[in-house]
Design a protein around this motif. Structure first.
Motif, short mmCIF file in Angstrom:
data_model
loop_
_atom_site.label_atom_id
_atom_site.label_comp_id
_atom_site.label_asym_id
_atom_site.label_seq_id
_atom_site.Cartn_x
_atom_site.Cartn_y
_atom_site.Cartn_z
N ARG A 11 16.82 0.38 3.25
CA ARG A 11 16.58 0.83 2.03
C ARG A 11 15.37 1.97 2.02
O ARG A 11 15.05 2.54 1.38
CB ARG A 11 16.33 0.21 0.79
CG ARG A 11 17.40 -0.72 0.45
CD ARG A 11 17.21 -1.59 -0.55
NE ARG A 11 16.71 -1.07 -1.60
CZ ARG A 11 16.73 -1.88 -2.76
NH1 ARG A 11 16.64 -2.97 -2.98
NH2 ARG A 11 16.16 -1.05 -4.00
N TRP A 12 14.91 2.07 3.37
CA TRP A 12 13.50 3.03 3.53
C TRP A 12 14.16 4.31 3.58
O TRP A 12 14.88 4.55 4.60
CB TRP A 12 12.91 2.52 4.75
CG TRP A 12 11.38 2.99 4.84
CD1 TRP A 12 10.91 3.89 5.50
CD2 TRP A 12 10.35 2.17 3.98
NE1 TRP A 12 9.60 4.23 5.31
CE2 TRP A 12 9.15 2.84 4.38
CE3 TRP A 12 10.20 1.02 3.57
CZ2 TRP A 12 7.89 2.78 4.02
CZ3 TRP A 12 9.11 0.62 3.04
CH2 TRP A 12 7.81 1.53 3.44
N ASP A 13 13.65 5.16 2.69
CA ASP A 13 14.33 6.37 2.50
C ASP A 13 13.33 7.48 2.55
O ASP A 13 12.14 7.50 1.66
CB ASP A 13 15.25 6.61 1.03
CG ASP A 13 15.98 8.08 1.05
OD1 ASP A 13 15.94 8.49 2.27
OD2 ASP A 13 16.28 8.18 0.01
N GLY A 14 13.26 8.75 3.42
CA GLY A 14 12.54 9.73 3.14
C GLY A 14 11.65 9.87 4.15
O GLY A 14 10.91 10.74 4.36
N PRO A 71 -1.42 4.21 3.22
CA PRO A 71 -1.21 4.32 4.80
C PRO A 71 -0.48 5.34 5.39
O PRO A 71 0.30 5.88 4.57
CB PRO A 71 -1.05 2.79 5.39
CG PRO A 71 -0.20 2.44 4.26
CD PRO A 71 -0.77 3.27 2.72
N ASP A 72 -0.82 5.84 6.63
CA ASP A 72 -0.10 6.91 7.39
C ASP A 72 1.43 6.23 7.79
O ASP A 72 2.33 6.88 8.29
CB ASP A 72 -0.74 7.52 8.36
CG ASP A 72 -2.01 8.32 7.60
OD1 ASP A 72 -1.66 9.35 6.66
OD2 ASP A 72 -3.05 7.97 7.80
N ALA A 73 1.17 4.97 8.17
CA ALA A 73 2.33 4.30 8.70
C ALA A 73 2.19 2.90 8.42
O ALA A 73 1.02 2.31 8.17
CB ALA A 73 2.54 4.62 10.44
N LEU A 105 0.80 -1.17 0.19
CA LEU A 105 -0.06 -0.13 -0.09
C LEU A 105 0.91 1.19 0.03
O LEU A 105 0.23 2.21 -0.12
CB LEU A 105 -1.09 0.15 1.14
CG LEU A 105 -2.03 -0.97 1.15
CD1 LEU A 105 -2.73 -1.13 2.54
CD2 LEU A 105 -3.05 -0.86 -0.10
N THR A 106 2.20 1.01 0.29
CA THR A 106 2.99 2.56 0.44
C THR A 106 3.15 2.90 -1.03
O THR A 106 3.60 3.95 -1.19
CB THR A 106 4.46 2.11 0.96
OG1 THR A 106 5.12 1.13 0.10
CG2 THR A 106 4.22 1.34 2.57
N SER A 107 2.68 2.30 -2.12
CA SER A 107 3.03 2.83 -3.40
C SER A 107 1.58 3.25 -3.93
O SER A 107 1.41 3.61 -5.11
CB SER A 107 3.68 2.13 -4.25
OG SER A 107 3.12 0.74 -4.61
N ALA A 108 0.51 3.08 -3.28
CA ALA A 108 -0.79 3.49 -3.73
C ALA A 108 -0.93 4.93 -3.68
O ALA A 108 -0.08 5.60 -3.22
CB ALA A 108 -1.69 2.82 -2.66
N ARG A 132 11.58 7.65 -2.82
CA ARG A 132 11.55 8.02 -1.26
C ARG A 132 10.09 7.63 -1.12
O ARG A 132 9.24 7.91 -1.82
CB ARG A 132 11.74 9.67 -1.19
CG ARG A 132 13.35 9.94 -1.58
CD ARG A 132 13.48 11.52 -1.60
NE ARG A 132 13.31 11.93 -0.16
CZ ARG A 132 14.26 11.99 0.88
NH1 ARG A 132 15.36 11.38 0.58
NH2 ARG A 132 13.74 12.65 1.97
N THR A 133 9.81 7.73 0.26
CA THR A 133 8.54 7.70 0.93
C THR A 133 8.21 8.43 1.88
O THR A 133 9.42 9.00 2.50
CB THR A 133 8.24 5.98 1.27
OG1 THR A 133 7.07 5.92 1.93
CG2 THR A 133 9.33 5.57 2.37
N THR A 134 6.99 8.69 2.23
CA THR A 134 6.62 9.48 3.22
C THR A 134 6.12 8.84 4.44
O THR A 134 5.43 9.67 5.47
CB THR A 134 5.59 10.43 2.83
OG1 THR A 134 4.30 9.92 2.12
CG2 THR A 134 6.15 11.36 1.55
N VAL A 135 6.05 7.46 4.11
CA VAL A 135 5.25 6.61 5.42
C VAL A 135 6.28 6.20 6.39
O VAL A 135 7.39 5.53 6.03
CB VAL A 135 4.72 5.51 4.47
CG1 VAL A 135 3.94 4.33 5.66
CG2 VAL A 135 3.60 5.94 3.72
#
Length: 515
Positions: free
Chosen positions: A243-246, A124-126, A115-118, A218-221
């Motif tokens: 690798r989780w970035d951002g 989702p927020d986290a 869902l992080t790329s939806a 990059r992700t905001t989650v």
């Protein structure tokens, strides 16, 4: 406390998805935890109630085609779209404050991560991802090529192409036919099981790795990645966190197996009995409130000790280790060869992954190279990536090289520490230099422990047998022996030796992941 109630949430194409909803006592709106699972939403009743006690609305949903949900079950096929539709539904409810935490373990972690790329409205927020099975390719094969036979056969027999589950399906089949996993080709496993598994061939054709991790630059989650040093997906958990970035990324890594605290390793200490539920809830509050620092943080248990260490104390692949130990074969201070610098990797008699005892077969060629070290004069702390460096020769055009590291404790017991396997296609009968990665170690070994290292050509049934012909092991029906040679003077075990670690190095895992 409110009990859970059933709801049916439509997927984007109208397929009804069976869901259990548990709301906290008291007025809302509330933040929401969403668990999407193929393992039966009804098994999550206690988890939903726990989240509700901490003030979260909580939902457990059967994925498409499983248990109470409509549609046809196709692993890894519909999770992003179906999960996105559920997130939109949640945000439209009066009891929702709009904030959603996607959570899950194993395949359910894939559902959450997808869902992080939806799109924004469905993201989702986290995310809380425990022992994540990132994708079909990651679970089917090691990053170095060999097929994870026993684990995938067990999972597909239990869950594949059926609306319900039978966790004992493979064990029952093996009780009737102990040679079931020996039968060839591997692609025909459904025939030996006696039931259709139309998705089984597609599993082995999956080649796209990193379906979730690294998809977005990059992700905001915010992420909490939870894993165990005895879990087969340990490397994937660490890679996901690194690798989780951002956005804030946190890691919790204990001396556990795939079931986490319900499956502690023999090296687990009472200090590693972390109450995961309250810890998850505390992290979730801070993540959803935007109160986490941006730097990646976390805690890693040092097995065999009571210590929790900061996650950045665990060096990644290729990182410099302050004091690496190079235990050369047949060199002073290294490993002594007991047998088998020349051995035969015979797929008809493979070295077994489920046995630690080294068999003796008088009159037969050795089936592995066996080495052992001297008793440790003092405790040894290992923290980082281990590997075996080999100069070796095979007389076949294809070969798997397996390295298994075992601790021989002063008590007389043997315990596997790490195993690595790589697939090679070197020129027959020509020495090749290669490295077998053993993965990360976070372990204290007691004084008097001896290290045993085995170099072999198979690790069966955990991994499919290489036929040594160059043919894909999934399709092969003809197996050939492979004669091997290990050159002692150019081979070594590489260990990530840390300086002795003390309580002054320790952290509180709950405090560390919530900073």
């Amino acid at each position: 406390m409110s009990s859970s109630r059933p709801v049916r949430i439509p997927a984007p194409d109208g397929t009804p998805l069976a869901t259990d909803l548990c709301l906290p006592d008291g007025p809302g709106p509330h933040p929401t935890v969403l668990v999407r699972t193929p393992y039966d939403r009804r098994s999550h009743q206690g988890e939903l109630a726990g989240w509700a006690r901490h003030g979260f609305a909580a939902l457990a949903q059967d994925v498409r085609g499983r248990h109470g949900s409509g549609g046809v079950w196709r692993p890894y096929r519909h999770e992003r779209a179906d999960g996105a539709g559920t997130v939109r539904w949640v945000r439209a409810q009066s009891w929702s404050d709009g904030r959603v935490l996607a959570s899950g373990a194993s395949y359910a972690a894939h559902c959450a991560l997808s869902l992080t790329s939806a799109e924004d409205a469905a993201r989702p927020d986290a995310v809380l991802a425990a022992v994540p099975a990132l994708g079909a390719a990651e679970t089917a094969r090691e990053a170095t090529g060999p097929e994870r036979l026993a684990a995938r056969a067990g999972w597909w027999a239990a869950h594949g192409d059926r609306p319900d589950s039978d966790p004992e399906a493979l064990a029952s089949a093996l009780a009737t036919d102990p040679a079931l996993l020996d039968r060839l080709p591997v692609a025909d496993l459904p025939r030996w099981l006696g039931r259709p598994l139309p998705s089984w061939p597609g599993l082995w054709r999956a080649t796209r790795r990193d379906r979730v991790a690294g998809r977005e630059p990059r992700t905001t989650v915010p992420l909490l990645a939870v894993g165990g040093t005895h879990d087969p997906f340990l490397a994937d958990t660490l890679r996901l966190w690194r690798r989780w970035d951002g956005a804030p990324a946190r890691l919790l890594l204990g001396p556990w197996g795939h079931a986490l605290t319900a499956a502690p390793g023999t090296d687990a200490h009472r200090a590693h009995r972390v109450p995961l539920g309250p810890l998850y809830a505390r992290w979730a509050r801070r993540a959803l409130d935007g109160r986490l620092g941006t730097a990646p943080r976390g805690a890693v248990a040092l097995g065999g000790s009571p210590l929790w260490l900061p996650a950045d104390a665990l060096p990644g692949p290729g990182a410099d280790v302050p004091d690496p130990a190079v235990l050369a074969f047949e060199r002073p201070g290294g490993l002594s060869v007991l047998t088998g610098t020349r051995f035969t990797a015979d797929p008809a008699r493979p070295v077994r992954s489920d046995e630690l005892t080294v068999p003796r077969h008088p009159g037969r060629p050795h089936d592995r190279c066996l080495l052992v070290g001297a008793p440790l004069p003092r405790p040894l702390d290992l923290l980082g990536e281990a590997a075996v460096r080999l100069r070796a020769t095979a007389d076949t055009p294809a070969a798997d090289w397996v390295a298994r590291l075992v601790a021989l404790h002063p008590s007389g017991t043997a315990e596997p520490l790490a195993t690595g396997v790589v697939r090679r296609a070197d020129t027959p009968n020509r020495p090749a230099d290669l490295t077998v990665p053993l993965g990360p170690l976070a372990r204290r070994l007691a004084a008097g422990t001896r290290l045993r290292l085995e170099i072999a050509g198979h690790h069966f049934p955990a991994h499919a047998r290489n036929p040594h012909t160059g043919e894909d092991p999934v399709d092969a029906t003809v197996l050939h022996p492979s004669r091997r040679t290990v050159t002692s003077g150019h081979s070594a075990l590489l260990l990530p030796v840390s300086r002795p670690l003390h309580f002054t190095d320790a952290v509180d895992p709950a405090e560390e992941i919530c900073r």
